[in-house]
Write a protein that holds these residues in place. Sequence first.
Motif, mmCIF file in Angstrom:
data_model
loop_
_atom_site.group_PDB
_atom_site.id
_atom_site.type_symbol
_atom_site.label_atom_id
_atom_site.label_comp_id
_atom_site.label_asym_id
_atom_site.label_seq_id
_atom_site.Cartn_x
_atom_site.Cartn_y
_atom_site.Cartn_z
ATOM 1 N N GLY A 164 66.683 34.314 10.931
ATOM 2 C CA GLY A 164 67.433 35.151 9.995
ATOM 3 C C GLY A 164 66.522 35.886 9.031
ATOM 4 O O GLY A 164 66.732 37.064 8.734
ATOM 5 N N LEU A 165 65.482 35.197 8.536
ATOM 6 C CA LEU A 165 64.528 35.842 7.634
ATOM 7 C C LEU A 165 63.768 36.960 8.348
ATOM 8 O O LEU A 165 63.545 38.036 7.772
ATOM 9 C CB LEU A 165 63.552 34.795 7.100
ATOM 10 C CG LEU A 165 62.464 35.298 6.148
ATOM 11 C CD1 LEU A 165 63.085 35.894 4.891
ATOM 12 C CD2 LEU A 165 61.512 34.168 5.792
ATOM 13 N N ILE A 166 63.398 36.729 9.598
ATOM 14 C CA ILE A 166 62.701 37.767 10.370
ATOM 15 C C ILE A 166 63.598 38.986 10.553
ATOM 16 O O ILE A 166 63.152 40.135 10.416
ATOM 17 C CB ILE A 166 62.251 37.201 11.725
ATOM 18 C CG1 ILE A 166 61.166 36.133 11.527
ATOM 19 C CG2 ILE A 166 61.724 38.305 12.633
ATOM 20 C CD1 ILE A 166 60.808 35.394 12.797
ATOM 21 N N CYS A 167 64.873 38.752 10.846
ATOM 22 C CA CYS A 167 65.802 39.874 11.035
ATOM 23 C C CYS A 167 65.985 40.666 9.749
ATOM 24 O O CYS A 167 66.008 41.906 9.774
ATOM 25 C CB CYS A 167 67.152 39.351 11.533
ATOM 26 S SG CYS A 167 67.133 38.696 13.220
ATOM 27 N N VAL A 169 63.912 40.915 7.114
ATOM 28 C CA VAL A 169 62.690 41.646 6.778
ATOM 29 C C VAL A 169 62.491 42.839 7.719
ATOM 30 O O VAL A 169 62.141 43.947 7.287
ATOM 31 C CB VAL A 169 61.478 40.700 6.829
ATOM 32 C CG1 VAL A 169 60.176 41.473 6.660
ATOM 33 C CG2 VAL A 169 61.604 39.631 5.750
ATOM 34 N N GLY A 170 62.739 42.616 9.020
ATOM 35 C CA GLY A 170 62.608 43.721 9.976
ATOM 36 C C GLY A 170 63.596 44.839 9.704
ATOM 37 O O GLY A 170 63.243 46.023 9.785
ATOM 38 N N TRP A 171 64.838 44.473 9.371
ATOM 39 C CA TRP A 171 65.842 45.499 9.072
ATOM 40 C C TRP A 171 65.462 46.281 7.823
ATOM 41 O O TRP A 171 65.601 47.517 7.783
ATOM 42 C CB TRP A 171 67.196 44.844 8.864
ATOM 43 C CG TRP A 171 68.251 45.806 8.435
ATOM 44 C CD1 TRP A 171 69.008 46.621 9.216
ATOM 45 C CD2 TRP A 171 68.657 46.077 7.073
ATOM 46 N NE1 TRP A 171 69.859 47.374 8.443
ATOM 47 C CE2 TRP A 171 69.664 47.070 7.132
ATOM 48 C CE3 TRP A 171 68.256 45.579 5.849
ATOM 49 C CZ2 TRP A 171 70.274 47.552 5.978
ATOM 50 C CZ3 TRP A 171 68.860 46.065 4.695
ATOM 51 C CH2 TRP A 171 69.864 47.042 4.776
ATOM 52 N N ALA A 172 64.975 45.597 6.791
ATOM 53 C CA ALA A 172 64.600 46.286 5.546
ATOM 54 C C ALA A 172 63.436 47.253 5.777
ATOM 55 O O ALA A 172 63.469 48.405 5.306
ATOM 56 C CB ALA A 172 64.240 45.260 4.477
ATOM 57 N N LEU A 173 62.423 46.816 6.494
ATOM 58 C CA LEU A 173 61.291 47.702 6.759
ATOM 59 C C LEU A 173 61.697 48.888 7.626
ATOM 60 O O LEU A 173 61.248 50.021 7.398
ATOM 61 C CB LEU A 173 60.168 46.910 7.439
ATOM 62 C CG LEU A 173 59.496 45.824 6.576
ATOM 63 C CD1 LEU A 173 58.461 45.072 7.390
ATOM 64 C CD2 LEU A 173 58.865 46.435 5.337
ATOM 65 N N ASN A 174 62.551 48.648 8.607
ATOM 66 C CA ASN A 174 63.027 49.757 9.439
ATOM 67 C C ASN A 174 63.841 50.755 8.615
ATOM 68 O O ASN A 174 63.748 51.974 8.825
ATOM 69 C CB ASN A 174 63.860 49.209 10.592
ATOM 70 C CG ASN A 174 64.369 50.300 11.505
ATOM 71 O OD1 ASN A 174 63.624 50.940 12.237
ATOM 72 N ND2 ASN A 174 65.681 50.528 11.469
ATOM 73 N N TRP A 175 64.607 50.246 7.658
ATOM 74 C CA TRP A 175 65.387 51.138 6.788
ATOM 75 C C TRP A 175 64.461 51.989 5.925
ATOM 76 O O TRP A 175 64.702 53.186 5.752
ATOM 77 C CB TRP A 175 66.318 50.304 5.919
ATOM 78 C CG TRP A 175 67.214 51.126 5.058
ATOM 79 C CD1 TRP A 175 68.406 51.686 5.401
ATOM 80 C CD2 TRP A 175 66.981 51.489 3.690
ATOM 81 N NE1 TRP A 175 68.930 52.370 4.331
ATOM 82 C CE2 TRP A 175 68.084 52.260 3.275
ATOM 83 C CE3 TRP A 175 65.950 51.225 2.789
ATOM 84 C CZ2 TRP A 175 68.179 52.776 1.990
ATOM 85 C CZ3 TRP A 175 66.037 51.747 1.504
ATOM 86 C CH2 TRP A 175 67.147 52.503 1.124
ATOM 87 N N TRP A 176 63.400 51.404 5.383
ATOM 88 C CA TRP A 176 62.461 52.175 4.576
ATOM 89 C C TRP A 176 61.820 53.280 5.403
ATOM 90 O O TRP A 176 61.679 54.421 4.939
ATOM 91 C CB TRP A 176 61.372 51.256 4.022
ATOM 92 C CG TRP A 176 61.797 50.393 2.889
ATOM 93 C CD1 TRP A 176 61.923 49.042 2.898
ATOM 94 C CD2 TRP A 176 62.183 50.798 1.563
ATOM 95 N NE1 TRP A 176 62.352 48.585 1.680
ATOM 96 C CE2 TRP A 176 62.517 49.644 0.844
ATOM 97 C CE3 TRP A 176 62.263 52.030 0.932
ATOM 98 C CZ2 TRP A 176 62.923 49.674 -0.484
ATOM 99 C CZ3 TRP A 176 62.680 52.068 -0.389
ATOM 100 C CH2 TRP A 176 63.000 50.905 -1.076
#
Length: 321
Positions: A164-167, A169-176
């Motif tokens: 869940g933490l990986i998802c 963090v990955g979603w936040a970076l992809n959004w940026w």
Amino acid sequence: MSWRWTLGATGAALFFFYCIEYLDTLPVSNADAALLSTRQPALVGRAITHILRGRTDRAVLAALLAVLALSLMWIVAASLGRLATVCVLFSYFRREVALAPAEASGPQESRPIRALIGLNFLRVALVLSVILAFGGAAILVSFLSTKADPRAGLGVILFLPIAGLICVVGWALNWWLAVAGIFAVRDGEGALASIAAAVTFCQAHCGSVFAVSIWTSLAHLVALSIAMSAVAFPLALAQVVPARLVIAGIILGTLAYLMIVDWLYMARLAGYVCIMEMPPAFAATPPLPPALLRGNIAEVETSIDRSEPILSDLPNLAVET
């Protein structure tokens, strides 16, 4: 967003023909066919293991090449599509809001395709990093369970929060990175400068950006729920309705969901561009009158004559006067 549909259709066709060609190269002996015809899980599994023996490496290599080709195609197509889409959105809001030429800051004429390619390359690398992070988390958790002391339940319990933490963090970076593409088109700067501009923009307009993101995400969640229900309905009738109708219903429901998702994605981009192009005078709160700021309400000018008899609380006072 036609490039998304084109790329998706290309990927689906490539996967379909890949499966056909790979299955066509698998040797099936008479013994394997006899084991498959028994329909016993143990015998069928043994036959499949024998058929796939020595052929997995070639399949993995072909899959890696296909993924690499699709990734390169996606980087180029996404860069060109984002450039065209954001330019149209900026032109629309410039025309509707009627900004002065001095206030307009983009999009630039430099055609910042290089910065967009760099940002999309980072997004592809981020996806690969997330996959490797999942694999690393699975390997790390597997050390907790041994043959002497098997604890599969504990491993699953520890793997879920890490995943869940990986998802997140990955979603936040992809959004940026996705938001930074808008600044790459508007300012015509490099990938790193666009990321910095996106961070500054979100800090300055945190509430507005959060509102646009949360409302489009909720709409996406509603569309996903409706699509899952629409797909589950034909599957429930699989024993009664012909298989072709079931497959057609699933395909139509999936296509309708993808169309709604594309529209919501465009709406979110339009919301971000609207926040960028909104003049400061529209977002500013009108100041209070000076009299109210000093606390003296009596100094507030008004056009009402308080000595007018019709405003009195006494009945018939206006008639008597």
